[in-house]
Scaffold this active site. Structure first.
Site, PDB file in Angstrom:
ATOM      1  N   ASN A  52     -72.465 -26.042 -55.827  1.00 33.96           N
ATOM      2  CA  ASN A  52     -73.300 -25.273 -54.904  1.00 33.96           C
ATOM      3  C   ASN A  52     -73.271 -23.815 -55.353  1.00 33.96           C
ATOM      4  OD1 ASN A  52     -74.358 -23.879 -52.747  1.00 33.96           O
ATOM      5  ND2 ASN A  52     -73.140 -24.937 -51.193  1.00 33.96           N
ATOM      6  N   LYS A  94     -69.742 -22.434 -56.011  1.00 35.09           N
ATOM      7  CA  LYS A  94     -68.745 -23.137 -55.192  1.00 35.09           C
ATOM      8  C   LYS A  94     -68.750 -24.598 -55.613  1.00 35.09           C
ATOM      9  CE  LYS A  94     -69.485 -20.200 -51.189  1.00 35.09           C
ATOM     10  NZ  LYS A  94     -70.300 -20.076 -50.001  1.00 35.09           N
ATOM     11  N   ARG A 107     -76.559 -28.634 -54.957  1.00 36.01           N
ATOM     12  CA  ARG A 107     -77.401 -28.013 -53.941  1.00 36.01           C
ATOM     13  C   ARG A 107     -78.474 -27.188 -54.651  1.00 36.01           C
ATOM     14  NH1 ARG A 107     -76.374 -22.844 -50.277  1.00 36.01           N
ATOM     15  NH2 ARG A 107     -78.344 -22.915 -49.172  1.00 36.01           N
ATOM     16  N   HIS A 167     -81.952 -23.323 -45.730  1.00 33.42           N
ATOM     17  CA  HIS A 167     -80.746 -23.717 -44.974  1.00 33.42           C
ATOM     18  C   HIS A 167     -80.853 -25.158 -44.480  1.00 33.42           C
ATOM     19  CE1 HIS A 167     -79.929 -19.230 -43.897  1.00 33.42           C
ATOM     20  NE2 HIS A 167     -79.143 -19.604 -44.898  1.00 33.42           N
ATOM     21  N   LEU A 187     -76.813 -18.362 -38.672  1.00 34.59           N
ATOM     22  CA  LEU A 187     -76.709 -16.908 -38.821  1.00 34.59           C
ATOM     23  C   LEU A 187     -75.549 -16.564 -39.742  1.00 34.59           C
ATOM     24  CD1 LEU A 187     -77.186 -16.031 -35.022  1.00 34.59           C
ATOM     25  CD2 LEU A 187     -78.948 -16.409 -36.763  1.00 34.59           C
ATOM     26  N   GLY A 207     -77.493 -14.687 -45.000  1.00 35.28           N
ATOM     27  CA  GLY A 207     -78.892 -15.058 -44.833  1.00 35.28           C
ATOM     28  C   GLY A 207     -78.987 -15.707 -43.465  1.00 35.28           C
ATOM     29  N   ARG A 212     -82.104  -8.622 -46.139  1.00 40.60           N
ATOM     30  CA  ARG A 212     -83.517  -9.008 -46.291  1.00 40.60           C
ATOM     31  C   ARG A 212     -84.343  -8.567 -45.087  1.00 40.60           C
ATOM     32  NH1 ARG A 212     -81.726 -15.135 -47.357  1.00 40.60           N
ATOM     33  NH2 ARG A 212     -80.306 -14.749 -49.088  1.00 40.60           N
ATOM     34  N   ILE A 223     -71.854 -15.643 -38.727  1.00 38.80           N
ATOM     35  CA  ILE A 223     -72.062 -14.837 -37.511  1.00 38.80           C
ATOM     36  C   ILE A 223     -72.159 -15.762 -36.296  1.00 38.80           C
ATOM     37  CG2 ILE A 223     -73.666 -13.262 -36.338  1.00 38.80           C
ATOM     38  CD1 ILE A 223     -74.449 -12.213 -39.172  1.00 38.80           C
ATOM     39  N   GLU A 243     -72.121 -28.680 -45.060  1.00 41.68           N
ATOM     40  CA  GLU A 243     -73.154 -28.889 -46.082  1.00 41.68           C
ATOM     41  C   GLU A 243     -72.682 -29.796 -47.216  1.00 41.68           C
ATOM     42  OE1 GLU A 243     -73.401 -24.656 -45.900  1.00 41.68           O
ATOM     43  OE2 GLU A 243     -75.587 -24.727 -45.990  1.00 41.68           O
TER      44      GLU A 243
HETATM   45  P1  ADP Z   1     -73.374 -16.700 -46.295  1.00 44.52           P
HETATM   46  O1  ADP Z   1     -74.798 -16.688 -45.854  1.00 44.52           O
HETATM   47  O2  ADP Z   1     -73.091 -15.767 -47.430  1.00 44.52           O
HETATM   48  O3  ADP Z   1     -72.776 -18.092 -46.455  1.00 44.52           O
HETATM   49  P2  ADP Z   1     -71.593 -16.558 -44.010  1.00 44.52           P
HETATM   50  O4  ADP Z   1     -72.123 -17.758 -43.288  1.00 44.52           O
HETATM   51  O5  ADP Z   1     -70.239 -16.640 -44.594  1.00 44.52           O
HETATM   52  O6  ADP Z   1     -72.603 -16.011 -45.078  1.00 44.52           O
HETATM   53  O7  ADP Z   1     -71.626 -15.352 -42.942  1.00 44.52           O
HETATM   54  C1  ADP Z   1     -71.273 -14.059 -43.310  1.00 44.52           C
HETATM   55  C2  ADP Z   1     -71.441 -13.169 -42.090  1.00 44.52           C
HETATM   56  O8  ADP Z   1     -70.569 -13.642 -41.048  1.00 44.52           O
HETATM   57  C3  ADP Z   1     -71.097 -11.709 -42.346  1.00 44.52           C
HETATM   58  O9  ADP Z   1     -72.044 -10.862 -41.730  1.00 44.52           O
HETATM   59  C4  ADP Z   1     -69.747 -11.579 -41.642  1.00 44.52           C
HETATM   60  O10 ADP Z   1     -69.511 -10.275 -41.196  1.00 44.52           O
HETATM   61  C5  ADP Z   1     -69.922 -12.522 -40.470  1.00 44.52           C
HETATM   62  N1  ADP Z   1     -68.617 -12.867 -39.910  1.00 44.52           N
HETATM   63  C6  ADP Z   1     -67.651 -13.622 -40.474  1.00 44.52           C
HETATM   64  N2  ADP Z   1     -66.549 -13.636 -39.686  1.00 44.52           N
HETATM   65  C7  ADP Z   1     -66.820 -12.836 -38.611  1.00 44.52           C
HETATM   66  C8  ADP Z   1     -66.105 -12.422 -37.438  1.00 44.52           C
HETATM   67  N3  ADP Z   1     -64.855 -12.833 -37.229  1.00 44.52           N
HETATM   68  N4  ADP Z   1     -66.743 -11.629 -36.551  1.00 44.52           N
HETATM   69  C9  ADP Z   1     -67.994 -11.209 -36.770  1.00 44.52           C
HETATM   70  N5  ADP Z   1     -68.729 -11.554 -37.839  1.00 44.52           N
HETATM   71  C10 ADP Z   1     -68.154 -12.353 -38.749  1.00 44.52           C
END
Ligand code: ADP
Length: 398
Positions: free
Chosen positions: A10, A17, A91, A179, A203, A206, A235, A333, A384
């Site tokens: 991925n 990954k 992926r 996604h 969230l 991306g 973005r 998020i 995933e």
């Molecule tokens: P990607 O799209 O790269 O896979 P992720 O799903 O890992 O991203 O999400 C990354 C986002 O999640 C970042 O904005 C990060 O700040 C937020 N995030 C991760 N842990 C926390 C937390 N404990 N509190 C608030 N936001 C978080």
């Protein structure tokens, strides 16, 4: 039935990954997972953990190119410490208009998907590279492509068709949605009682949101590229096309090379905009929340734009679905930022979405709606890689 070791690959714009699973009948057991991150930098990360989370590899190599990064992965997988896979799942964000089904990868299929790298230019070139390498270093092992667009194949034409001249639509310009493997994995986890009217908000860095009717995608926020839809880390999301033309004309004042100007515009829209662009500070929600605590007004505006946009999409999806049974938050998020979930839902009481502040005060899987909320609100982490393994096992049996 014999055990089937399956490898999942991925890749992201600067990371690869990978994970290994053992599949026996309906059972899936994770054997290991790892990543190389920071491709294009002098100080990358390369780690592998076993099923118990124990680090087997933990290095900080220079990763000047994706070739250097993938060689680290390939050498580790061939070291004899991991079972040789009987099949590999890749992926792929987008295969273009002609490759919409998960299927066996051939050199011809890779060439076909490569024609459409412009639809997800940050993601597909590295995925294409890894597919070619994987066919080469695992000769005789079937490789399968699993597409993020696959889940969205059920969207009706009125949703996928773009309001553009037909000559461009004929080139494959349409809404694809992304996604998809995450969304599929949420529906999978909700089985056997998938709600008829479901909205899932993925969230992360991306971000996107999807309306799902009876387990099938009805509409999603991302469009031709992952830059469309919701405002996200770096973005723009959906934006008045005149804004892009304005910026393009500004860039054109400094270069007469149209391709160079388009590349610069892409960097502005995909890497410098969104939460980063508005805050002028960061694309990372944790940093933005800290800045808000310290009184930073731009960070507040960036996060308000994010949550406001998501609330608007939820409203339009409720109209499209004709009601709502369940709202699911997922992604970094969605799973962890308690404040974002509260802010998104704060004005949605009229739609039957009512959070319980105490139940919402958690990170990870939970039901976070109030007991008497007409709509159930849940947090469910995506799975995933597991979804890719399921596709691979199904395709192996065909
Ligand atoms: P990607 O799209 O790269 O896979 P992720 O799903 O890992 O991203 O999400 C990354 C986002 O999640 C970042 O904005 C990060 O700040 C937020 N995030 C991760 N842990 C926390 C937390 N404990 N509190 C608030 N936001 C978080």
């Amino acid at each position: 039935m014999p055990s089937l070791p399956v490898l999942v690959l991925n890749s992201g714009s600067s990371s690869i990954k990978f994970s290994g699973y053992e599949a026996v009948n309906g059972q899936r057991t994770k054997l290991f997972e790892g990543a190389v991150d920071g491709i294009g930098t002098d100080l990358g990360q390369f780690w592998i953990k076993d099923a118990d989370g124990k680090k087997l590899v933990d290095q900080n190599p220079a990763l000047p190119t994706r070739a250097v990064a993938f060689k680290l992965v390939a050498d580790a997988l061939h070291s004899g410490k991991f079972p040789m896979p009987v099949a590999i799942g890749h992926r792929m964000v987008c295969g273009g208009p002609t490759v919409q089904k998960n299927q066996l990868i051939t050199p011809e299929l890779i060439d076909e998907m490569e024609r459409y790298t412009a639809f997800a230019p940050l993601h597909t070139p590295i995925a294409i590279y890894i597919m070619r390498e994987s066919l080469h270093i695992f000769p005789g092992v079937p490789n399968f492509v699993c597409l993020d667009t696959y889940f969205h194949r059920t969207m009706p034409e009125v949703v996928t068709h773009m309001p553009i001249p037909d000559e461009y639509a004929a080139m494959g310009v349409r809404r694809y949605g992304y996604h998809g493997i995450s969304y599929e994995s949420i529906v999978h986890q909700l089985q056997p009682s998938v709600p008829g009217k479901l909205i899932v908000a993925h969230l992360g860095n991306g971000a996107s949101i999807t309306a799902i009717r009876n387990g099938q995608c009805l509409d999603t926020s991302m469009g031709l590229t992952p830059t469309g839809g919701l405002i996200s880390g770096t973005r723009t999301g959906d934006i008045d096309p005149g804004v892009l033309l304005f910026i393009l004309r500004k860039i054109a004042e400094t270069t007469s090379d149209a391709t160079a100007a388009a590349d610069k515009l892409e960097v502005v829209a995909s890497k410098k905009a969104g939460l980063l662009g508005v805050s002028g500070l960061s694309n990372d929600m944790r940093e933005l929340r800290e800045a808000i605590q310290a009184g930073n007004a731009k960070a507040r505006l960036a996060v308000d734009k994010f949550t406001w946009t998501i609330a608007k999409w939820i409203g339009s999806f409720v109209a499209e679905l004709g009601g709502l049974d369940m709202l699911v938050f997922t992604g970094g998020i969605g799973e962890n930022d308690i404040a974002s979930r509260a802010e998104i839902c704060s004005g949605l009481g009229a739609l039957g979405i009512v959070l319980d502040p105490a139940r919402n005060n958690v990170r990870g899987p939970a039901i976070i709606s109030a007991k008497d909320s007409p709509v159930t609100v849940r947090v469910i982490p995506p799975a995933e890689d597991l979804m890719i393994v399921n596709h691979v096992i199904r395709l192996l049996g065909e």
